[in-house]
Design a protein around this motif. Sequence first.
Motif, PDB file in Angstrom:
ATOM      1  N   ARG A 403       0.839  -1.202   0.000  1.00 43.10           N
ATOM      2  CA  ARG A 403       0.000   0.000   0.000  1.00 43.10           C
ATOM      3  C   ARG A 403       0.877   1.256   0.000  1.00 43.10           C
ATOM      4  O   ARG A 403       0.589   2.233  -0.701  1.00 43.10           O
ATOM      5  N   LEU A 404       1.944   1.220   0.795  1.00 37.46           N
ATOM      6  CA  LEU A 404       2.870   2.356   0.826  1.00 37.46           C
ATOM      7  C   LEU A 404       3.480   2.596  -0.557  1.00 37.46           C
ATOM      8  O   LEU A 404       3.569   3.742  -1.028  1.00 37.46           O
ATOM      9  N   LEU A 405       3.910   1.526  -1.216  1.00 41.60           N
ATOM     10  CA  LEU A 405       4.538   1.682  -2.524  1.00 41.60           C
ATOM     11  C   LEU A 405       3.531   2.120  -3.573  1.00 41.60           C
ATOM     12  O   LEU A 405       3.871   2.877  -4.505  1.00 41.60           O
ATOM     13  N   ASP A 406       2.304   1.676  -3.443  1.00 45.18           N
ATOM     14  CA  ASP A 406       1.246   2.157  -4.341  1.00 45.18           C
ATOM     15  C   ASP A 406       1.068   3.663  -4.155  1.00 45.18           C
ATOM     16  O   ASP A 406       0.991   4.429  -5.125  1.00 45.18           O
ATOM     17  N   ALA A 407       1.040   4.089  -2.897  1.00 42.81           N
ATOM     18  CA  ALA A 407       0.906   5.524  -2.620  1.00 42.81           C
ATOM     19  C   ALA A 407       2.140   6.284  -3.096  1.00 42.81           C
ATOM     20  O   ALA A 407       2.038   7.417  -3.592  1.00 42.81           O
ATOM     21  N   SER A 409       3.858   5.751  -5.652  1.00 43.24           N
ATOM     22  CA  SER A 409       3.803   5.972  -7.095  1.00 43.24           C
ATOM     23  C   SER A 409       3.058   7.253  -7.435  1.00 43.24           C
ATOM     24  O   SER A 409       3.161   7.751  -8.562  1.00 43.24           O
ATOM     25  N   ARG A 410       2.352   7.809  -6.453  1.00 40.08           N
ATOM     26  CA  ARG A 410       1.589   9.043  -6.659  1.00 40.08           C
ATOM     27  C   ARG A 410       2.155  10.214  -5.858  1.00 40.08           C
ATOM     28  O   ARG A 410       1.874  11.370  -6.154  1.00 40.08           O
ATOM     29  N   ASP A 411       2.937   9.895  -4.824  1.00 41.13           N
ATOM     30  CA  ASP A 411       3.487  10.927  -3.937  1.00 41.13           C
ATOM     31  C   ASP A 411       4.998  10.706  -3.828  1.00 41.13           C
ATOM     32  O   ASP A 411       5.455   9.775  -3.163  1.00 41.13           O
ATOM     33  N   GLY A 412       5.777  11.557  -4.490  1.00 42.10           N
ATOM     34  CA  GLY A 412       7.222  11.398  -4.521  1.00 42.10           C
ATOM     35  C   GLY A 412       7.875  11.434  -3.156  1.00 42.10           C
ATOM     36  O   GLY A 412       8.907  10.790  -2.931  1.00 42.10           O
ATOM     37  N   GLN A 437       1.835   7.406   7.481  1.00 41.61           N
ATOM     38  CA  GLN A 437       0.511   6.794   7.355  1.00 41.61           C
ATOM     39  C   GLN A 437      -0.526   7.789   6.857  1.00 41.61           C
ATOM     40  O   GLN A 437      -1.381   7.455   6.025  1.00 41.61           O
ATOM     41  N   GLU A 438      -0.433   9.003   7.327  1.00 39.67           N
ATOM     42  CA  GLU A 438      -1.363  10.042   6.878  1.00 39.67           C
ATOM     43  C   GLU A 438      -1.166  10.339   5.393  1.00 39.67           C
ATOM     44  O   GLU A 438      -2.135  10.477   4.633  1.00 39.67           O
ATOM     45  N   ALA A 439       0.113  10.391   4.953  1.00 35.98           N
ATOM     46  CA  ALA A 439       0.399  10.659   3.540  1.00 35.98           C
ATOM     47  C   ALA A 439      -0.111   9.531   2.649  1.00 35.98           C
ATOM     48  O   ALA A 439      -0.577   9.769   1.526  1.00 35.98           O
ATOM     49  N   ILE A 440      -0.041   8.283   3.144  1.00 32.78           N
ATOM     50  CA  ILE A 440      -0.576   7.161   2.386  1.00 32.78           C
ATOM     51  C   ILE A 440      -2.076   7.316   2.190  1.00 32.78           C
ATOM     52  O   ILE A 440      -2.602   7.135   1.087  1.00 32.78           O
ATOM     53  N   GLU A 441      -2.765   7.655   3.262  1.00 36.84           N
ATOM     54  CA  GLU A 441      -4.213   7.836   3.185  1.00 36.84           C
ATOM     55  C   GLU A 441      -4.582   8.948   2.211  1.00 36.84           C
ATOM     56  O   GLU A 441      -5.514   8.822   1.417  1.00 36.84           O
ATOM     57  N   GLN A 442      -3.835  10.027   2.231  1.00 34.21           N
ATOM     58  CA  GLN A 442      -4.114  11.151   1.343  1.00 34.21           C
ATOM     59  C   GLN A 442      -3.844  10.774  -0.113  1.00 34.21           C
ATOM     60  O   GLN A 442      -4.551  11.186  -1.030  1.00 34.21           O
ATOM     61  N   ALA A 443      -2.809   9.977  -0.349  1.00 32.31           N
ATOM     62  CA  ALA A 443      -2.440   9.616  -1.722  1.00 32.31           C
ATOM     63  C   ALA A 443      -3.414   8.630  -2.335  1.00 32.31           C
ATOM     64  O   ALA A 443      -3.745   8.708  -3.517  1.00 32.31           O
ATOM     65  N   LEU A 444      -3.895   7.687  -1.533  1.00 33.42           N
ATOM     66  CA  LEU A 444      -4.751   6.635  -2.078  1.00 33.42           C
ATOM     67  C   LEU A 444      -6.211   7.018  -2.117  1.00 33.42           C
ATOM     68  O   LEU A 444      -6.930   6.660  -3.058  1.00 33.42           O
ATOM     69  N   GLY A 445      -6.665   7.718  -1.107  1.00 36.11           N
ATOM     70  CA  GLY A 445      -8.072   8.119  -1.095  1.00 36.11           C
ATOM     71  C   GLY A 445      -8.989   6.979  -0.718  1.00 36.11           C
ATOM     72  O   GLY A 445      -8.602   5.804  -0.728  1.00 36.11           O
ATOM     73  N   PRO A 446     -10.250   7.294  -0.406  1.00 37.05           N
ATOM     74  CA  PRO A 446     -11.186   6.286   0.095  1.00 37.05           C
ATOM     75  C   PRO A 446     -11.402   5.125  -0.863  1.00 37.05           C
ATOM     76  O   PRO A 446     -11.542   3.983  -0.445  1.00 37.05           O
TER      77      PRO A 446
END
Length: 450
Positions: A403-407, A409-412, A437-446
Amino acid sequence: MEKADRERVIVLGASMAGLLAAHVLADRYADVVVIDRDDLAEDDYGRAHNETRRGVPHGGHLHNLLAAGLLALEDLLPGITEELTSGGAVAGDGTADVRWVVNGTRMPKPRSGLPLLSVSRPHLERRIRRRVRALPDVTFLERTETVELLTTPDRSAVVGVRVLQGDTHRDLTADLVVDATGRRTRTPGWLAELGYPVVEEEQLVVNVGYTTQYYRLSADRTPAEVSIDVGGSAAVPRGALWARIEDGCGVVTGYGVAGEYPPRDTAGFHDFLKSLAATDIYEAVRDQETLGEPLSYRFPANLRRRYERMESFPDGLLVIGDAVCSFNPVYGQGISVSALGATVLRDHVSRPGPVDPRAYLADLAARAVDHVWELTTGADSAFPGVGGEPTEEQLAEYAYLDRLLDAASRDGQLLVAYARVAFLLDPVAALVAPEVQEAIEQALGPADRP
C-alpha cells in the motif's frame, strides 16, 4: 592515543571490509599487516570489469553503494567520492536519477538529496586499496594463507596468527587480529578448537541466482538515468538492475529467487530481461554492444553469526564485514555495511586501552547489522518458497508495504521516505510513522482503501 601504545594489528583479508579496517587501524597502530591469499598487485593493474579475482568470485557483478554506505565511506576516506568520479564513476541523486519500477509501476523521480554513486566493484576496490597501500605503516602480505590463531597459554587472548607462504610456515605476533575474510571465515572453527562456545548462526535460505552482462554504451541509445531498477516481487520473483559505470560502460545484473535463475547466454539473458514485470532494462540494452560473456553466480542464504551473544570471547580478536553477516547481494548492502562497520571499529580503537571485543561486537550488531538484517530478511521472506508460511503479522506487513509503494507511485515524498530506509539511513520503523501513514491515506483516497 599515541601509536607507541599499540604496536601491530593484523587484518585477515583484503576485502572491502579489510581495506577499510586497515585504514582505520593505521591511525592507531604502529604496524598494520593485511594478509590475503590473492595476488593483489595483479588485480591493481589492468583487470577488466568482468574479470574476478579468486577471493571475490562475485566481484564482476553489479555492486551498489547505498547512501548510508557512501556517506560512511566519505567520512572514512575524505575526498574518495571526487576521486572515484574523476576516474569515471557516475554520481547522481538517489531518487531523481534512478528509474524505479516497483510491481511493474514506474515510480516518480523526486529530488531527495540522497547521494548516489555508480561504480564497478573492481574500480572501487582498486582505488581504495591504493589509498591503503600508500599509508606508510601498512604492509600487504599477498599469496599468504592464515592457518591458525596464536593465543596465550590459557587461550584467553589471541596474540597473532600462523601463516603459510609457499611451503613455509611463519608466526606473526600482534596486539590485535581483525578477521575480514568474508562469508567463508574460519573464525567459528578456530574458536571451537580453542574451547569457546559454538557461534550461533541464523540463516534464511533464498537460493538467489544472478547473471551479469557488460555493455559498451552508445550515446544515442543510453537512458538519461544513472540506473534503472526493475524490482522482483512475490508475483514475479525476478528482477534486474542496470547502471552506468566508468569507461562509458553499462552493466546489468538480473536475478531470480528460489530457482528462477537467469540464463548464462546473452540471448537467453535478454529474453529473461524481457520477461520481467517491466521491459525498461531490456529496451535499454537490447541494441547495445556486449562486452565479454555473461557471468553467473549463486547465493544460497542470508547468514548471520551471532558473536555478540557469545558468553565468552577471546581478547585480541575482532570480526567485521561478511565474516559477521552475509546479505542477499540483490539489495547491494554488503559494501555499505562494511563501511558502517569500519566506523564502529574506528570508535572502539579510538578509546584508551585494549579494545573490548564483546563491547565492539555488541555495538557492531546494533549500529551496522541489526537494521539491515531485519530489512533484508523481511524483504526476502515475501518471496514464495522463502522462509516457510508467512505469519499473520508478516502478511499484514507485506500488505502495508504494498500500500505504501502504491501511494509512493503518486506521492514522490513517500518514495523518498521509502528510499531513506532502503538506503540504510532510517530504520524500518520510520515507514509507519504517523505522518507517513497520513500521507498514504491522502495519496490513495477512500476508493483505494481496503
